[in-house]
Design an enzyme around this catalytic site. Structure first.
Site: not given
Ligand code: AMP
Length: 116
Positions: A31, A96, A100
């Site tokens: 992350d 996102v 995941h």
């Molecule tokens: P969620 O809030 O469950 O949708 O989690 C999305 C996660 O994706 C968050 O913890 C972000 O920090 C992570 N995230 C967003 N963009 C990226 C990226 N480019 N690379 C790695 N993690 C990311």
């Protein structure tokens, strides 16, 4: 038709990420904004926006993700104590919209606090 997200771009190799595991069905990355010393994301190659958008045809894939998550935690050396979180919907913080699983480890998680 599922919308392309930052995770599908990472899986396609269009955006860099710290990939720690991959197989034919999923990819795991670090992350970018870790909420714990170990914070990994296990992402299916197939775009399913939210867990509740998965259907019967995804049954085997969902099982695969759970088994892969255990393997990835073992590979990361946190198999004795890790938490798995799936956020389903903006109301609980999903940002996102590509399913995941968060793997979180390396800090104290209280019984009451289910979030991170
Ligand atoms: P969620 O809030 O469950 O949708 O989690 C999305 C996660 O994706 C968050 O913890 C972000 O920090 C992570 N995230 C967003 N963009 C990226 C990226 N480019 N690379 C790695 N993690 C990311």
């Amino acid at each position: 038709m599922a919308t392309e997200t930052i995770f599908s771009k990472i899986i396609a190799g269009e955006i860099p990420a710290d990939i720690v595991y991959q197989d034919e069905h999923c990819v795991a990355i670090k992350d970018v904004a870790p909420k714990a010393p170990t914070h990994l994301l296990v992402i299916p190659r197939k775009v399913i926006p939210r867990l509740c958008d998965a259907s019967e045809e995804d049954r085997a894939l969902l099982g695969h993700l759970m088994l892969a998550t255990g393997d990835i935690a073992r590979q990361a050396g946190v198999e004795e104590a890790f938490r798995v979180i799936i956020n389903n919907g903006a109301g609980v913080g999903q940002t996102v919209f590509h399913l995941h699983l968060h793997i979180l480890a390396g800090k104290e998680f209280s019984e009451a606090q289910l979030g991170f």
